[in-house]
Design a protein around this motif. Structure first.
Motif, PDB file in Angstrom:
ATOM      1  N   ILE A  72     -13.362  -5.640   3.716  1.00 51.46           N
ATOM      2  CA  ILE A  72     -14.636  -5.065   3.305  1.00 51.46           C
ATOM      3  C   ILE A  72     -14.301  -4.205   2.092  1.00 51.46           C
ATOM      4  O   ILE A  72     -13.448  -3.312   2.178  1.00 51.46           O
ATOM      5  N   ILE A  73     -14.951  -4.494   0.970  1.00 46.49           N
ATOM      6  CA  ILE A  73     -14.559  -3.896  -0.309  1.00 46.49           C
ATOM      7  C   ILE A  73     -15.747  -3.167  -0.932  1.00 46.49           C
ATOM      8  O   ILE A  73     -16.830  -3.736  -1.094  1.00 46.49           O
ATOM      9  N   ASP A  74     -15.533  -1.901  -1.267  1.00 48.57           N
ATOM     10  CA  ASP A  74     -16.497  -1.163  -2.079  1.00 48.57           C
ATOM     11  C   ASP A  74     -16.091  -1.296  -3.534  1.00 48.57           C
ATOM     12  O   ASP A  74     -14.907  -1.099  -3.883  1.00 48.57           O
ATOM     13  N   ARG A  75     -17.058  -1.642  -4.406  1.00 49.55           N
ATOM     14  CA  ARG A  75     -16.792  -1.742  -5.845  1.00 49.55           C
ATOM     15  C   ARG A  75     -17.707  -0.771  -6.574  1.00 49.55           C
ATOM     16  O   ARG A  75     -18.921  -0.752  -6.356  1.00 49.55           O
ATOM     17  N   GLU A 119     -12.060  -0.424  -7.132  1.00 46.96           N
ATOM     18  CA  GLU A 119     -12.324  -0.965  -5.805  1.00 46.96           C
ATOM     19  C   GLU A 119     -11.690  -0.108  -4.712  1.00 46.96           C
ATOM     20  O   GLU A 119     -10.694   0.576  -4.948  1.00 46.96           O
ATOM     21  N   CYS A 120     -12.271  -0.194  -3.527  1.00 45.10           N
ATOM     22  CA  CYS A 120     -11.706   0.438  -2.339  1.00 45.10           C
ATOM     23  C   CYS A 120     -11.785  -0.565  -1.192  1.00 45.10           C
ATOM     24  O   CYS A 120     -12.881  -0.931  -0.754  1.00 45.10           O
ATOM     25  N   ARG A 121     -10.626  -1.042  -0.745  1.00 48.37           N
ATOM     26  CA  ARG A 121     -10.559  -1.976   0.385  1.00 48.37           C
ATOM     27  C   ARG A 121     -10.322  -1.146   1.645  1.00 48.37           C
ATOM     28  O   ARG A 121      -9.184  -0.848   1.983  1.00 48.37           O
ATOM     29  N   TRP A 122     -11.427  -0.792   2.313  1.00 49.96           N
ATOM     30  CA  TRP A 122     -11.330   0.179   3.397  1.00 49.96           C
ATOM     31  C   TRP A 122     -11.339  -0.461   4.796  1.00 49.96           C
ATOM     32  O   TRP A 122     -11.289   0.241   5.805  1.00 49.96           O
ATOM     33  N   ALA A 123     -11.355  -1.778   4.860  1.00 53.30           N
ATOM     34  CA  ALA A 123     -11.345  -2.453   6.167  1.00 53.30           C
ATOM     35  C   ALA A 123     -10.762  -3.846   6.023  1.00 53.30           C
ATOM     36  O   ALA A 123     -10.896  -4.479   4.971  1.00 53.30           O
ATOM     37  N   ARG A 124     -10.099  -4.311   7.085  1.00 48.45           N
ATOM     38  CA  ARG A 124      -9.554  -5.673   7.155  1.00 48.45           C
ATOM     39  C   ARG A 124     -10.276  -6.441   8.258  1.00 48.45           C
ATOM     40  O   ARG A 124     -10.478  -5.913   9.357  1.00 48.45           O
ATOM     41  N   ALA A 167     -21.404   0.175  -6.805  1.00 45.77           N
ATOM     42  CA  ALA A 167     -22.164  -0.955  -7.342  1.00 45.77           C
ATOM     43  C   ALA A 167     -22.485  -1.962  -6.241  1.00 45.77           C
ATOM     44  O   ALA A 167     -23.601  -2.489  -6.172  1.00 45.77           O
ATOM     45  N   GLU A 168     -21.521  -2.241  -5.368  1.00 50.05           N
ATOM     46  CA  GLU A 168     -21.736  -3.204  -4.305  1.00 50.05           C
ATOM     47  C   GLU A 168     -20.671  -3.052  -3.228  1.00 50.05           C
ATOM     48  O   GLU A 168     -19.607  -2.474  -3.452  1.00 50.05           O
ATOM     49  N   THR A 169     -20.998  -3.577  -2.039  1.00 49.65           N
ATOM     50  CA  THR A 169     -20.031  -3.683  -0.945  1.00 49.65           C
ATOM     51  C   THR A 169     -19.966  -5.143  -0.550  1.00 49.65           C
ATOM     52  O   THR A 169     -20.994  -5.775  -0.306  1.00 49.65           O
ATOM     53  N   VAL A 170     -18.762  -5.688  -0.503  1.00 51.00           N
ATOM     54  CA  VAL A 170     -18.553  -7.107  -0.205  1.00 51.00           C
ATOM     55  C   VAL A 170     -17.811  -7.246   1.116  1.00 51.00           C
ATOM     56  O   VAL A 170     -16.779  -6.607   1.331  1.00 51.00           O
ATOM     57  N   PHE A 171     -18.354  -8.082   1.998  1.00 50.76           N
ATOM     58  CA  PHE A 171     -17.713  -8.399   3.273  1.00 50.76           C
ATOM     59  C   PHE A 171     -17.163  -9.819   3.160  1.00 50.76           C
ATOM     60  O   PHE A 171     -17.921 -10.769   3.080  1.00 50.76           O
TER      61      PHE A 171
END
Length: 267
Positions: free
Chosen positions: A165-168, A174-179, A153-157
């Motif tokens: 960086i979160i993929d929703r 959700e997937c929090r694939w980066a810090r 649906a969206e990617t949030v930085f």
């Protein structure tokens, strides 16, 4: 404004010129005001100002019958970015040299081999280039780059150190694939790559790599974006697969191409 690499630092190597620059950093001044504090003549001060102006460090404007000089923030920012880039590359080379000496073995070159470097020049001021890369990351990230079970649906930085960086997905997962490891607008952003060799979230931060993105002003409306994905060998056995993926045309080159197209479409 041109890109000056480290020439500005050579310009400031002259003591009188450096003092003039420091006084202008305090407040804008005319040639007469600057000359009052030196034993050198007004023509000499004017010549130093010309050198500083040619280096992009100083700008001038007319005020009545006087010409007022002041520090150019854009030129100083570009100079700082170039210096940051210079030291990053220099320290990386030094680290590699130390590792080679310590190991005494060609295997120690793994760290250098486990890097991916890409760059692109975009038609945008440095501030906008940085803002679009971070705040609009989800608009150029390919939707198919998603490990969630449902459609993205969206990617949030999240724009802060400690953010993610979160993929929703459309189902709310959700997937929090980066810090976010560094956030220094408008010059630099750095984040981790928390995906393992199976393209799943890696919870052991000692087994993650780093993506370092730097923004360097080449002119008032052109910015060079340098991306380095390093320490990929920390992912362990099979790290070459991650390297091949992010280095391929469908990896970081695709991200940068779509990013440049986004900037161009909104120019």
């Amino acid at each position: 404004m041109e890109t000056y690499e480290l020439d500005g630092w050579a310009v400031l190597g002259d003591r009188t010129r450096r003092t003039i620059f420091e006084r202008l950093a305090d407040r804008p001044q005319s040639v007469g005001e600057l000359a009052a504090g030196f034993s050198v003549s007004r023509p000499a001060v004017s010549q130093h100002l010309k050198v500083l102006k040619d280096a992009g460090l100083v700008v001038d404007r007319t005020a009545g019958n006087r010409r007022i000089y002041q520090v150019d923030p854009a030129g100083v920012a570009a100079l700082r970015a170039q210096l940051d880039s210079f030291w990053t590359n220099t320290l990386a080379a030094f680290q590699q040299s130390v590792e080679l000496d310590k190991a005494g073995d060609p295997v120690s070159t793994t760290s250098e081999q486990a890097r991916v470097r890409k760059q692109i020049v975009v038609s945008a001021p440095i501030e906008r280039a940085f803002t679009v890369f971070t705040e609009r990351f989800g608009d150029f990230k390919p939707a198919e780059h998603n490990i969630l079970a449902a459609e993205l649906a969206e990617t949030v930085f999240e724009p802060r150190v400690g953010g993610h960086i979160i993929d929703r997905a459309i189902d709310g997962t959700e997937c929090r694939w980066a810090r976010v490891l560094a956030y220094e607008p408008p010059h630099r952003v750095m984040f981790s790559w928390d995906l393992n060799t199976q393209w799943q979230v890696e919870t052991d931060h000692d087994k993650t790599s780093v993506v370092d993105v730097r923004f360097i002003a080449e002119s008032a409306d052109r910015t060079r974006v340098e991306l380095e994905h390093r320490d990929i060998e920390r992912h362990g056995d099979g790290w070459q697969g991650i390297h091949a993926g992010v280095d391929s045309e469908g990896g970081w080159p695709l991200y940068l191409q779509r990013y440049a197209e986004l900037l161009k479409s909104e120019a």
